[in-house]
Design an enzyme around this catalytic site. Sequence first.
Site, PDB file in Angstrom:
ATOM      1  N   GLY A  71       0.807  -1.219   0.000  1.00 25.96           N
ATOM      2  CA  GLY A  71       0.000   0.000   0.000  1.00 25.96           C
ATOM      3  C   GLY A  71       0.839   1.269   0.000  1.00 25.96           C
ATOM      4  O   GLY A  71       0.510   2.237  -0.701  1.00 25.96           O
ATOM      5  N   ASN A 151      -8.529   3.933   8.065  1.00 31.06           N
ATOM      6  CA  ASN A 151      -8.017   2.777   8.801  1.00 31.06           C
ATOM      7  C   ASN A 151      -8.267   2.844  10.300  1.00 31.06           C
ATOM      8  O   ASN A 151      -8.349   1.823  10.958  1.00 31.06           O
ATOM      9  CB  ASN A 151      -6.519   2.619   8.527  1.00 31.06           C
ATOM     10  CG  ASN A 151      -5.755   3.911   8.722  1.00 31.06           C
ATOM     11  OD1 ASN A 151      -6.129   4.964   8.204  1.00 31.06           O
ATOM     12  ND2 ASN A 151      -4.698   3.864   9.486  1.00 31.06           N
ATOM     13  N   GLN A 179      -7.880  -0.273   3.006  1.00 28.05           N
ATOM     14  CA  GLN A 179      -8.781  -0.819   4.024  1.00 28.05           C
ATOM     15  C   GLN A 179     -10.059  -1.405   3.442  1.00 28.05           C
ATOM     16  O   GLN A 179     -10.818  -2.065   4.146  1.00 28.05           O
ATOM     17  CB  GLN A 179      -9.155   0.262   5.049  1.00 28.05           C
ATOM     18  CG  GLN A 179      -8.003   0.688   5.940  1.00 28.05           C
ATOM     19  CD  GLN A 179      -7.504  -0.436   6.854  1.00 28.05           C
ATOM     20  OE1 GLN A 179      -8.254  -1.308   7.258  1.00 28.05           O
ATOM     21  NE2 GLN A 179      -6.215  -0.402   7.163  1.00 28.05           N
ATOM     22  N   SER A 199      -3.391  -3.448  -0.876  1.00 27.66           N
ATOM     23  CA  SER A 199      -2.280  -4.172  -0.268  1.00 27.66           C
ATOM     24  C   SER A 199      -2.759  -5.560   0.164  1.00 27.66           C
ATOM     25  O   SER A 199      -3.755  -5.680   0.880  1.00 27.66           O
ATOM     26  CB  SER A 199      -1.781  -3.384   0.946  1.00 27.66           C
ATOM     27  OG  SER A 199      -0.791  -4.107   1.618  1.00 27.66           O
ATOM     28  N   HIS A 201      -1.805  -7.920   2.260  1.00 27.25           N
ATOM     29  CA  HIS A 201      -1.851  -8.464   3.627  1.00 27.25           C
ATOM     30  C   HIS A 201      -3.047  -7.969   4.444  1.00 27.25           C
ATOM     31  O   HIS A 201      -3.286  -8.446   5.554  1.00 27.25           O
ATOM     32  CB  HIS A 201      -0.528  -8.206   4.369  1.00 27.25           C
ATOM     33  CG  HIS A 201      -0.344  -6.815   4.859  1.00 27.25           C
ATOM     34  ND1 HIS A 201      -0.547  -6.461   6.168  1.00 27.25           N
ATOM     35  CD2 HIS A 201       0.045  -5.693   4.226  1.00 27.25           C
ATOM     36  CE1 HIS A 201      -0.292  -5.173   6.312  1.00 27.25           C
ATOM     37  NE2 HIS A 201       0.072  -4.686   5.157  1.00 27.25           N
ATOM     38  N   THR A 237      12.526  -7.452 -10.847  1.00 31.20           N
ATOM     39  CA  THR A 237      11.918  -8.760 -11.084  1.00 31.20           C
ATOM     40  C   THR A 237      10.666  -8.887 -10.228  1.00 31.20           C
ATOM     41  O   THR A 237      10.672  -8.582  -9.043  1.00 31.20           O
ATOM     42  CB  THR A 237      12.923  -9.880 -10.749  1.00 31.20           C
ATOM     43  OG1 THR A 237      14.049  -9.713 -11.604  1.00 31.20           O
ATOM     44  CG2 THR A 237      12.319 -11.266 -10.954  1.00 31.20           C
ATOM     45  N   CYS A 324       1.595   7.129  22.607  1.00 31.16           N
ATOM     46  CA  CYS A 324       2.563   6.056  22.826  1.00 31.16           C
ATOM     47  C   CYS A 324       2.510   5.038  21.708  1.00 31.16           C
ATOM     48  O   CYS A 324       3.501   4.387  21.410  1.00 31.16           O
ATOM     49  CB  CYS A 324       2.289   5.349  24.133  1.00 31.16           C
ATOM     50  SG  CYS A 324       2.844   6.318  25.510  1.00 31.16           S
TER      51      CYS A 324
END
Lengths: 385, 125
Positions: A71, A151, A179, A199, A201, A237, A324
């Site tokens: 992505g 997302n 998403q 994307s 995954h 490639t 965080c």
Amino acid sequence: MKRIYMDHAATTPVRPEVWEAMLPYFSTEFGNPSSVYSWGRSARKALDSARDKVAALLGASASEIVFTSGGSEGANLAIKGVAWADQNKGKHIITSAIEHHAVLDTVLWLETQGFEVTILPVDEYGLVDPAQVEAALRPDTILVSIMHANNEVGTIQPISEIGALVRARGVRFHTDAVQTAGALDLNVDALNVDLLSISAHKFYGPKGVGALYVRKGVRLHPLIHGGGQEKRRRAGTENVAGIVGLAKAFELAQEEREAESARLQKLRDRLIEGLLQIPHTRVNGSLERRLPNNVSVCFEFIEGESLLLNLDLRGIAASSGSACTSGSLDPSHVLLAMGLSHEIAHGSLRLTLGRENTEADVDFVLQEIPGIVERLRAMSPLYQG
Amino acid sequence: MYSDKVMEHFTNPRNVGEIPDADGIGEVGNARCGDIMKMWIKVENNIITDIKFKTFGCGAAIATSSMITELAIGKTVEEAEKITNRDVAEALEGLPPVKMHCSNLAAEALGAAIADYRKRTASTA
């Protein structure tokens, strides 16, 4: 301990059918698609067939598909590619405040290279207003990039409407659909887009592979030079096994999309309803225009990372937009753009459902979270009982 | 990411709460950056006999608050004042580098409580 994964917006496991489809291209069919002998031809055939499948699923032609590393590369190639190719026409780019950093940081980098950037605000639900997009268009605007769905909060943008306004002015329109692949219909004509990035995954395919749709006639400068692959738009490639996996995963996701979305939506609504029973809790984003698997809430008076650590101790994987966990000193730019205060944005929790989640998982999460929130609030100087 | 010691203090924080008749109260941090620590101390004969805290913040913020209460209790005010954020981090067997600055505020919180104690004793003396 039972482990419950509810962070499917971050990544998903590769489906067994997908890695089975990929396996030959690591071993017996290892050839380079550019080679003329049988190994190369076999790899070329797999690549062509994957490209045909992806194109068909997007309602596009095979020549309009460029395989990428994911992505982020897709967004970079779409944005920098068009910016560099069309800079003689103008140097103005429009995007929104809630884009993924793959888009936002790319556009901001282009700003340092002499491009002009307009970053549109969103409303309290995270929605971009098409009228504001139209008003921001200038004679020198060359590209607009608005994400299909967010997302963090799952808000689905009116892409088709925005696309019609933008493309009528001859301006290129990219949408980051990372998403939404597998969750919503991605027909590129219905969506009115010139460029669309996905994307693998995120829909049970492998990491490290993605695809960018580039409408016929859209000029693109490559990011990577070196060879004639992908019609000179992306040298190197090809990741044959990964591309085969992406196509297989995309195909399966589309086949199951409607049934699975309906199932997830029910689980999502139960989760949201259950979490809202906790006092001083608010849901982030729109309840109507929302991804079927996204739950995003803020618990006042507590901080997200300590919530995630407690959930992890009980085997539950989730995410947060607290500083965080956002990797900076500020909480999520998405929540802030929607008008939340820093204080409240720090207490955000995102649960994103997926194929392996069940009603029992939802019950378990709803059973664990109230106690954790209560305990952290009891420890918080902001909470007055 | 966190040491076992940090996780142990995070899951079983010591001395959480408030002291209604505290001799000093200190608060540091702000909600904007995501960490607020508030500390209450009880002082008898110049010795910190009780200390309680409340913290809004990440795992490191909660663990450092808990740890400093253990380090400070039973010490003289002067000794307690010398505890540094580095001492707290070391007692916790280290903190991730990114947390050393943003969430390691416990010594400041204790320092603020001691300053408040001093101010109160000076005004009553």
